[in-house]
Design a protein around this motif. Structure first.
Motif, PDB file in Angstrom:
ATOM      1  N   GLN A   1       3.207  11.194  -8.428  1.00 27.17           N
ATOM      2  CA  GLN A   1       2.692  11.512  -9.761  1.00 27.17           C
ATOM      3  C   GLN A   1       1.693  12.667  -9.732  1.00 27.17           C
ATOM      4  O   GLN A   1       1.820  13.626 -10.480  1.00 27.17           O
ATOM      5  N   SER A   2       0.725  12.590  -8.816  1.00 22.22           N
ATOM      6  CA  SER A   2      -0.337  13.594  -8.831  1.00 22.22           C
ATOM      7  C   SER A   2       0.133  14.956  -8.325  1.00 22.22           C
ATOM      8  O   SER A   2      -0.349  15.988  -8.753  1.00 22.22           O
ATOM      9  N   SER A   3       1.086  14.949  -7.392  1.00 20.82           N
ATOM     10  CA  SER A   3       1.480  16.226  -6.798  1.00 20.82           C
ATOM     11  C   SER A   3       2.682  16.835  -7.515  1.00 20.82           C
ATOM     12  O   SER A   3       2.973  18.009  -7.348  1.00 20.82           O
TER      13      SER A   3
ATOM     14  N   GLN B   1       0.841  -1.196   0.000  1.00 20.63           N
ATOM     15  CA  GLN B   1       0.000   0.000   0.000  1.00 20.63           C
ATOM     16  C   GLN B   1       0.883   1.255   0.000  1.00 20.63           C
ATOM     17  O   GLN B   1       0.611   2.220  -0.698  1.00 20.63           O
TER      18      GLN B   1
ATOM     19  N   MET C   1      10.248   8.768 -11.960  1.00 21.59           N
ATOM     20  CA  MET C   1       9.208   9.781 -12.129  1.00 21.59           C
ATOM     21  C   MET C   1       9.733  11.179 -11.835  1.00 21.59           C
ATOM     22  O   MET C   1       8.969  12.130 -11.708  1.00 21.59           O
TER      23      MET C   1
ATOM     24  N   LEU D   1       3.882   6.445  -4.700  1.00 24.55           N
ATOM     25  CA  LEU D   1       4.139   6.698  -6.119  1.00 24.55           C
ATOM     26  C   LEU D   1       2.982   7.450  -6.768  1.00 24.55           C
ATOM     27  O   LEU D   1       3.185   8.335  -7.594  1.00 24.55           O
ATOM     28  N   ARG D   2       1.769   7.118  -6.355  1.00 24.33           N
ATOM     29  CA  ARG D   2       0.605   7.835  -6.861  1.00 24.33           C
ATOM     30  C   ARG D   2       0.677   9.317  -6.462  1.00 24.33           C
ATOM     31  O   ARG D   2       0.417  10.198  -7.271  1.00 24.33           O
ATOM     32  N   LEU D   3       1.054   9.548  -5.219  1.00 21.56           N
ATOM     33  CA  LEU D   3       1.165  10.925  -4.730  1.00 21.56           C
ATOM     34  C   LEU D   3       2.267  11.691  -5.455  1.00 21.56           C
ATOM     35  O   LEU D   3       2.120  12.869  -5.763  1.00 21.56           O
TER      36      LEU D   3
ATOM     37  N   SER E   1       4.022   1.678  -1.159  1.00 16.85           N
ATOM     38  CA  SER E   1       4.628   1.939  -2.469  1.00 16.85           C
ATOM     39  C   SER E   1       3.601   2.530  -3.413  1.00 16.85           C
ATOM     40  O   SER E   1       3.844   3.538  -4.090  1.00 16.85           O
ATOM     41  N   ASP E   2       2.440   1.889  -3.431  1.00 15.51           N
ATOM     42  CA  ASP E   2       1.377   2.309  -4.301  1.00 15.51           C
ATOM     43  C   ASP E   2       0.991   3.760  -4.071  1.00 15.51           C
ATOM     44  O   ASP E   2       0.975   4.575  -4.989  1.00 15.51           O
ATOM     45  N   ASP E   3       0.680   4.071  -2.813  1.00 15.17           N
ATOM     46  CA  ASP E   3       0.203   5.408  -2.465  1.00 15.17           C
ATOM     47  C   ASP E   3       1.268   6.471  -2.666  1.00 15.17           C
ATOM     48  O   ASP E   3       0.981   7.552  -3.167  1.00 15.17           O
TER      49      ASP E   3
END
Lengths: 142, 211
Positions: A43-45, A33, A78, A39-41, A35-37
């Motif tokens: 990307q989005s931020s 969870q 990223m 990396l998502r953050l 790693s997922d969160d």
């Protein structure tokens, strides 16, 4: 906020840096969870830096070491530079003895990590001379 | 007063005045964040290093050496009462449980710092291998105090298919797809003794760490 049954890992946004303080027992579910969160953050931020603060970890084995390395490598793809900080001396000695490498930049303290990512520490209006903390304990023993 | 405090005060009393002995103890208790009602046998390993540190402000030279030896003997006596334990390792939760057991045994035996890290990490690696490559197994932790040095023996066993490329794995050249493939090689470098028997009927590993 990242969470599973008994673990929560917050991710704190600090201007263009994402600060993730790891602590306690990190199970596989929490780890995935995380790693997922993160990396998502990233990307989005669009943050440019990622700080993994492991002050709160009591142990790092090869599994966790690999996880942190992968996370740093993925963030780097990223465009976010990862700095890992807060490693205890006994953990450092253990990883070194085992021959494990951490594929991330490291800093001793959180302050150092932030400095590596371009933050400057400024003491606003505090006179360093008078800032010395008074250690009650020491005084009492004399 | 509780028996542990009394014991510590009587040891300290052989080296410093009663009032200083009380000062040393109360400082150690404060640093250990223990209330006077929480002091039991269990607290001893945590308390003794703090008592030793606080005592160093009052005691010096040969007397400090004797005090250290006396405190060390207390830890040994306590460590002799620590029992061996065994845990089935079937899931990732058991891996976590196993390393916490390792940490607790270290604490009960008065081991800190690097030795505590070595034990916990070795247990974690061996347990992780069990769940990664077999359908299940067990971890056993056996404390030894006599003859010195005090040490903990970790036994990991499983009835998996065995490690076919043992030599490659132990050399550290092997890379697994999940981790670094360095768990076993790293563990061997970390511990003081490492024996492994592997075959078609399973793998047995015995690792020893001195405290």
């Amino acid at each position: 906020m990242i969470r599973d049954a008994d673990n929560r890992i917050p991710a704190i946004r600090l201007r263009d840096v994402l600060l993730v303080p790891l602590q306690g027992e990190i199970g596989d579910e929490t780890a995935a969870q995380l790693s997922d969160d993160v990396l998502r953050l990233v990307q989005s931020s669009g943050v440019r830096g990622l700080v993994l603060d492991i002050t709160g970890l009591w142990m790092v084995d090869s599994h966790l070491c690999a996880l942190l390395s992968r996370l740093a490598a993925a963030a780097s793809l990223m465009g976010a530079r990862t700095v890992l900080c807060g490693m205890k001396s006994d953990i450092a000695l253990t990883l070194q003895t085992m021959g494990l490498d951490l594929a991330a930049a490291t800093a001793l303290t959180l302050e150092d990590a932030l400095a590596m990512l371009g933050f400057a520490v400024v003491h606003a209006g505090v006179d360093e001379e008078t800032e010395e903390p008074f250690d009650e304990d020491e005084e009492e023993m004399r | 007063m509780d028996p542990v405090s009394e014991r510590l005060l009587s040891i300290l009393g052989g080296h410093v005045s009663t009032i200083n002995a009380r000062l040393i103890l109360s400082r150690a208790l404060r640093e250990a964040r223990l209330g006077t009602d929480e002091i039991g046998e269990r607290a001893l390993p945590k308390l003794i290093p703090l008592v030793e540190r606080a005592a160093a402000l009052f005691v010096a030279g040969e007397s400090m050496g004797r005090l250290r030896a006396e405190l060390k003997r207390e830890i040994r006596d306590k460590a002799r009462k620590v029992a061996a334990c065994r845990l089935s390792v079937l899931s990732e939760r058991d891996v976590s449980e196993a390393r916490l057991l390792g940490r607790r045994m270290c604490e009960e035996m008065g081991a800190r710092g690097f030795s505590l890290q070595k034990i916990s990490t070795a247990v974690s690696e061996l347990a992780r291998n069990i769940i990664s490559y077999t359908s299940g197994g067990s971890i056993e932790l056996v404390p030894h105090v006599d003859p010195p040095p005090p040490r903990i023996v970790i036994r990991a066993s499983d009835s998996g298919p065995g490690i076919a490329n043992l030599e490659e794995v132990l050399s550290g050249r092997y890379r697994s797809k999940t981790g670094l493939g360095r768990g076993l090689a790293g563990t061997r470098r970390l511990v003081d003794r490492f024996d492994i028997k592997t075959g078609a009927d399973g793998t047995r590993i015995e690792a020893e760490v001195q405290l």
